[in-house]
Design a protein around this motif. Structure first.
Motif, mmCIF file in Angstrom:
data_model
loop_
_atom_site.group_PDB
_atom_site.id
_atom_site.type_symbol
_atom_site.label_atom_id
_atom_site.label_comp_id
_atom_site.label_asym_id
_atom_site.label_seq_id
_atom_site.Cartn_x
_atom_site.Cartn_y
_atom_site.Cartn_z
ATOM 1 N N UNK A 173 0.905 -1.276 -0.015
ATOM 2 C CA UNK A 173 -0.064 0.027 -0.014
ATOM 3 C C UNK A 173 0.824 1.158 0.007
ATOM 4 N N UNK A 174 0.399 2.253 -0.777
ATOM 5 C CA UNK A 174 1.148 3.376 -0.871
ATOM 6 C C UNK A 174 0.064 4.580 -0.260
ATOM 7 N N UNK A 175 0.615 5.263 0.828
ATOM 8 C CA UNK A 175 -0.277 6.188 1.173
ATOM 9 C C UNK A 175 0.551 7.823 1.412
ATOM 10 N N UNK A 176 -0.264 8.653 1.307
ATOM 11 C CA UNK A 176 0.076 10.222 1.090
ATOM 12 C C UNK A 176 1.076 10.339 2.445
ATOM 13 N N UNK A 177 0.757 10.269 3.530
ATOM 14 C CA UNK A 177 1.543 10.353 4.826
ATOM 15 C C UNK A 177 0.960 9.395 5.658
ATOM 16 N N UNK A 178 1.598 9.298 7.030
ATOM 17 C CA UNK A 178 1.164 8.483 8.028
ATOM 18 C C UNK A 178 1.102 9.555 9.450
ATOM 19 N N UNK A 179 1.176 10.824 9.215
ATOM 20 C CA UNK A 179 1.105 11.717 10.341
ATOM 21 C C UNK A 179 -0.357 11.769 10.970
ATOM 22 N N UNK A 180 -1.383 11.321 10.369
ATOM 23 C CA UNK A 180 -2.811 11.774 10.739
ATOM 24 C C UNK A 180 -3.134 10.266 11.077
ATOM 25 N N UNK A 181 -3.968 10.425 12.276
ATOM 26 C CA UNK A 181 -4.429 8.893 13.008
ATOM 27 C C UNK A 181 -5.387 8.176 11.783
ATOM 28 N N UNK A 182 -5.968 8.760 10.945
ATOM 29 C CA UNK A 182 -6.758 8.296 9.799
ATOM 30 C C UNK A 182 -6.204 7.183 9.118
ATOM 31 N N UNK A 183 -4.741 7.609 8.790
ATOM 32 C CA UNK A 183 -4.235 6.650 8.145
ATOM 33 C C UNK A 183 -3.572 5.583 9.022
ATOM 34 N N UNK A 184 -3.314 5.695 10.218
ATOM 35 C CA UNK A 184 -3.010 4.875 11.241
ATOM 36 C C UNK A 184 -3.941 3.746 11.493
ATOM 37 N N UNK A 185 -5.204 4.104 11.568
ATOM 38 C CA UNK A 185 -6.542 3.187 11.684
ATOM 39 C C UNK A 185 -6.412 2.422 10.501
ATOM 40 N N UNK A 186 -6.270 3.046 9.285
ATOM 41 C CA UNK A 186 -6.559 2.364 8.094
ATOM 42 C C UNK A 186 -5.367 1.061 7.898
ATOM 43 N N UNK A 187 -4.306 1.766 8.135
ATOM 44 C CA UNK A 187 -2.957 0.600 7.967
ATOM 45 C C UNK A 187 -3.186 -0.633 8.897
ATOM 46 N N UNK A 188 -3.656 -0.005 10.069
ATOM 47 C CA UNK A 188 -3.836 -1.228 11.183
ATOM 48 C C UNK A 188 -4.714 -2.126 10.672
ATOM 49 N N UNK A 189 -5.759 -1.767 10.146
ATOM 50 C CA UNK A 189 -6.741 -2.754 10.007
ATOM 51 C C UNK A 189 -6.418 -3.710 8.716
ATOM 52 N N UNK A 225 4.540 2.084 1.827
ATOM 53 C CA UNK A 225 5.586 3.202 1.379
ATOM 54 C C UNK A 225 4.768 4.492 1.474
ATOM 55 N N UNK A 226 5.556 5.656 1.589
ATOM 56 C CA UNK A 226 4.763 7.066 1.726
ATOM 57 C C UNK A 226 5.200 7.721 0.428
ATOM 58 N N UNK A 227 4.194 8.286 -0.211
ATOM 59 C CA UNK A 227 4.440 9.210 -1.277
ATOM 60 C C UNK A 227 4.658 10.633 -1.189
ATOM 61 N N UNK A 228 3.956 11.051 -0.226
ATOM 62 C CA UNK A 228 4.019 12.545 0.228
ATOM 63 C C UNK A 228 3.087 13.348 -0.739
ATOM 64 N N UNK A 229 2.191 12.768 -1.344
ATOM 65 C CA UNK A 229 1.332 13.210 -2.306
ATOM 66 C C UNK A 229 2.176 13.337 -3.804
ATOM 67 N N UNK A 287 7.310 10.225 -6.905
ATOM 68 C CA UNK A 287 7.738 9.533 -5.908
ATOM 69 C C UNK A 287 6.895 8.133 -5.494
ATOM 70 N N UNK A 288 5.475 8.340 -5.874
ATOM 71 C CA UNK A 288 4.703 7.290 -5.652
ATOM 72 C C UNK A 288 5.254 6.201 -6.716
ATOM 73 N N UNK A 289 5.670 6.565 -7.818
ATOM 74 C CA UNK A 289 5.902 5.536 -9.055
ATOM 75 C C UNK A 289 7.252 4.914 -8.538
ATOM 76 N N UNK A 290 8.321 5.579 -8.013
ATOM 77 C CA UNK A 290 9.612 5.038 -7.517
ATOM 78 C C UNK A 290 9.366 4.006 -6.467
ATOM 79 N N UNK A 291 8.317 4.528 -5.433
ATOM 80 C CA UNK A 291 8.171 3.465 -4.307
ATOM 81 C C UNK A 291 7.615 2.383 -4.707
#
Length: 332
Positions: free
Chosen positions: A68-84, A99-103, A107-111
């Motif tokens: 899975x590639x997400x924009x960031x993991x700074x906010x708990x909504x992404x943490x909930x998603x990834x944990x599930x 991997x983190x793309x930072x939007x 970078x998303x392609x490289x990851x």
């Protein structure tokens, strides 16, 4: 003295079961009984045996790995998603790589290339806006992928998510139902995310001739929310409610209003979007829109495992969000 590492033959000898049965247990097969599973797991623990994922992938041509590639993991909504996702995958002995793309699409392609090199068999992508190079990479290797956090029936790619536009429409309508007609909508950069642009579109569609709604674009963080409120107060002090299309922006709005000596909701109502963990603890508790992050994570994990295990087709799934009314919006 270093403990000897057991082998699968040792486990078979210890349990009296065949190597094929031991392998089925290790691979999470539903064809073994719970009693057999417990016997094998106990023997593995006793003999210090761990299945070799690399060897398994060579023999089966499967790694049981989902990326899975997400924009960031700074906010708990992404943490909930990834944990599930991780919890659900582990139930059937699948692994998650992240991997983190930072939007950033480049970078998303490289990851994605790195994750493919790690043996990823399927991809979970945030949103439906990605580079042509990424699609070419995945489709050229017949790698299945699914979009999350969005809903657009016009897109043929399978997606499991929620209707950002519809939920933002409902949020602005909720404020209108509370008597607010002069509203500020604070949002992140529209060009950075299809989720943000959909929310802005939904809020705009909810506007009518009885309302005066102003939109403020800012950075998607607390400081951006604070700056937007400072700008708003300089321009128009008649606004009675602020709709922040992210809870982190709402947090910044709280800071900006506090600096101006204004109370919530007495002087200004504030509504968020996400239902992050801290939204119940802030004073006053934040009225917001709950997004089904954990449900989404579990659903996408189950569908991808079913696809990889039994070739079950992916089904686009619309998940429901709800307005959670707390203490930050005044009924006027």
């Amino acid at each position: 003295m270093e403990k000897r590492i057991g082998k699968i033959r040792d486990v078979a000898r210890e349990t009296g079961l065949s190597i094929a049965t031991i392998s089925r247990v290790m691979n999470g097969s539903a064809k073994v009984t719970e009693e057999t599973r417990q016997r094998v797991e106990a023997a593995c623990k006793k003999l210090n045996y761990f299945p070799n994922a690399a060897a398994r992938s060579l023999s089966t041509n499967k790694t049981k790995t989902v990326a899975t590639i997400i924009p960031n993991i700074e906010y708990s909504i992404y943490a909930k998603f990834i944990s599930a996702i991780e919890e659900t995958l582990s139930e059937r002995q699948y692994s998650l790589v992240l991997a983190i793309s930072n939007g950033d699409e480049e970078r998303e392609f490289k990851e994605a290339r790195k994750l493919l090199g790690m043996g990823s068999e399927a991809f979970i992508l945030s949103g439906a806006r990605h580079s042509p190079e990424l699609y070419e990479l995945l489709e050229g290797r017949n790698i299945p992928y699914v979009f999350t956090s969005v809903w657009d029936p016009a897109i043929s790619t399978p997606m499991i998510g929620y209707d950002n536009a519809g939920l933002a429409y409902a949020a602005l309508t909720f404020l209108k139902s509370k008597g607010h007609s002069r509203i500020a909508v604070v949002h992140g950069p529209v060009g950075s995310s299809d989720r943000i642009s959909a929310r802005v579109d939904g809020a705009r569609k909810a506007c009518d001739d009885t309302m005066n709604v102003t939109f403020f674009e800012t950075s998607l963080d607390a400081s951006g929310g604070k700056q937007a409120v400072q700008t708003l107060l300089e321009q128009d002090t008649k606004v009675t409610a602020i709709l922040c299309l992210s809870d982190v922006l709402a947090l910044g709005a709280y800071f900006g209003l506090a600096d101006a000596g204004l109370s919530i909701p007495g002087d200004m109502s504030v509504m968020g979007f996400d239902n992050l963990d801290w939204s119940t603890e802030i004073v006053p508790p934040l009225t917001t829109t709950n997004l089904p992050a954990r449900q989404m994570g579990r659903s996408v994990a189950v569908q991808l495992m079913d696809l990889l295990d039994t070739n079950t087709g992916l089904q686009s799934t619309l998940l429901e969000g709800q307005i959670v009314e707390r203490g930050s919006v005044l009924d006027i």
